[in-house]
Design an enzyme around this catalytic site. Structure first.
Site, PDB file in Angstrom:
ATOM      1  N   HIS A  36      -2.244   1.277  -6.128  1.00 13.80           N
ATOM      2  CA  HIS A  36      -1.689   0.564  -4.807  1.00 13.80           C
ATOM      3  C   HIS A  36      -2.265   1.080  -3.678  1.00 13.80           C
ATOM      4  O   HIS A  36      -2.783   2.350  -3.877  1.00 13.80           O
ATOM      5  CB  HIS A  36       0.041   0.649  -5.096  1.00 13.80           C
ATOM      6  CG  HIS A  36      -0.168   2.308  -4.534  1.00 13.80           C
ATOM      7  ND1 HIS A  36      -0.102   3.244  -3.971  1.00 13.80           N
ATOM      8  CD2 HIS A  36       0.490   3.055  -6.239  1.00 13.80           C
ATOM      9  CE1 HIS A  36       0.139   4.299  -3.961  1.00 13.80           C
ATOM     10  NE2 HIS A  36       0.825   4.402  -5.896  1.00 13.80           N
ATOM     11  N   CYS A  85       0.181   7.739 -10.387  1.00 10.86           N
ATOM     12  CA  CYS A  85      -0.224   6.017  -9.471  1.00 10.86           C
ATOM     13  C   CYS A  85      -1.593   5.881  -9.333  1.00 10.86           C
ATOM     14  O   CYS A  85      -2.695   7.459  -8.996  1.00 10.86           O
ATOM     15  CB  CYS A  85       0.418   5.035  -8.978  1.00 10.86           C
ATOM     16  SG  CYS A  85       1.686   4.699  -9.228  1.00 10.86           S
TER      17      CYS A  85
END
Length: 217
Positions: free
Chosen positions: A177, A193
């Site tokens: 992301h 992440c």
């Protein structure tokens, strides 16, 4: 006429960069205040996880400019048997993401942030299962347990920790992301992440598809 206290070029550039960074206030640049607690952001040691939302914590002994395996181009063949649906290689050591298109006409290399500690790191093969523009964010149960003061939900927008685009992986809670906090890139600074500059994840979003292969090493 020679000045009495000459300033070296290195000192001038370092000072100028520091002053310039302090004066910038665009949303895409690093924030000095945690949007959720209202407290000034503090750099901490490597103990404890770094949230993907708000406060940036990182190992201050790490020099993010000296990546162990260097930031360099890679060939896809050592990592994938084919390029069906395209392929992404995330190299946690060099903190870089590599993308190859299915027809081999496109190759991209991007800097990333990586998980802050081994217990938050997952490696192996997965794939993209969902793509979202303007993602919303909610803390995982473990994040909420460690930080009960965090909000249960953050809408899309300049304070959202997933930035402008997010690619869901088949591993629960793991994403590739964007981030509005550019200090995270090149650092061990996430809860698991893989973070990217917003402009880079927007490019990657357009290049990938559901089913794009992902290998994290």
């Amino acid at each position: 006429m020679t000045p009495k206290n000459p300033v070296s070029r290195r000192t001038f550039l370092t000072t100028s960069a520091a002053l310039g960074a302090a004066g910038l206030a665009a949303p895409a640049l690093a924030q000095s205040i945690d949007p959720y607690t209202g407290q000034a952001l503090q750099a901490t040691g490597a103990t404890g996880a770094t949230p993907d939302a708000g406060m940036v914590q990182y190992d201050t002994t790490q020099d993010s400019r000296r990546n162990i395996s260097s930031f360099r181009m890679q060939d896809w063949q050592p990592y994938f048997t084919n390029l069906t649906n395209g392929a992404i290689l995330v190299d946690l050591t060099s903190r870089a993401l590599h993308f190859w298109s299915e027809d081999q006409s496109v190759y991209k290399l991007y800097p990333t942030s990586v998980p802050v500690s081994p217990d938050l790191t997952r490696t192996g093969r997965t794939e993209i299962i969902k793509k979202v523009k303007g993602p919303t964010w909610s803390p995982t149960p473990e994040m909420k347990k460690r930080n009960p003061e965090w909000p249960d939900f953050v809408p899309a927008g300049p304070d959202n920790p997933l930035g402008t685009r997010a690619l869901w992986l088949s591993w629960q809670y793991y994403r590739i992301h964007g981030t509005h906090d550019t200090r995270k890139i090149g650092r061990k600074s996430s809860n698991g992440c893989i973070g990217m500059y917003n402009e880079h994840v927007e490019q990657l979003y357009e290049l990938t598809k559901i089913g794009t292969q992902v290998l994290v090493i």
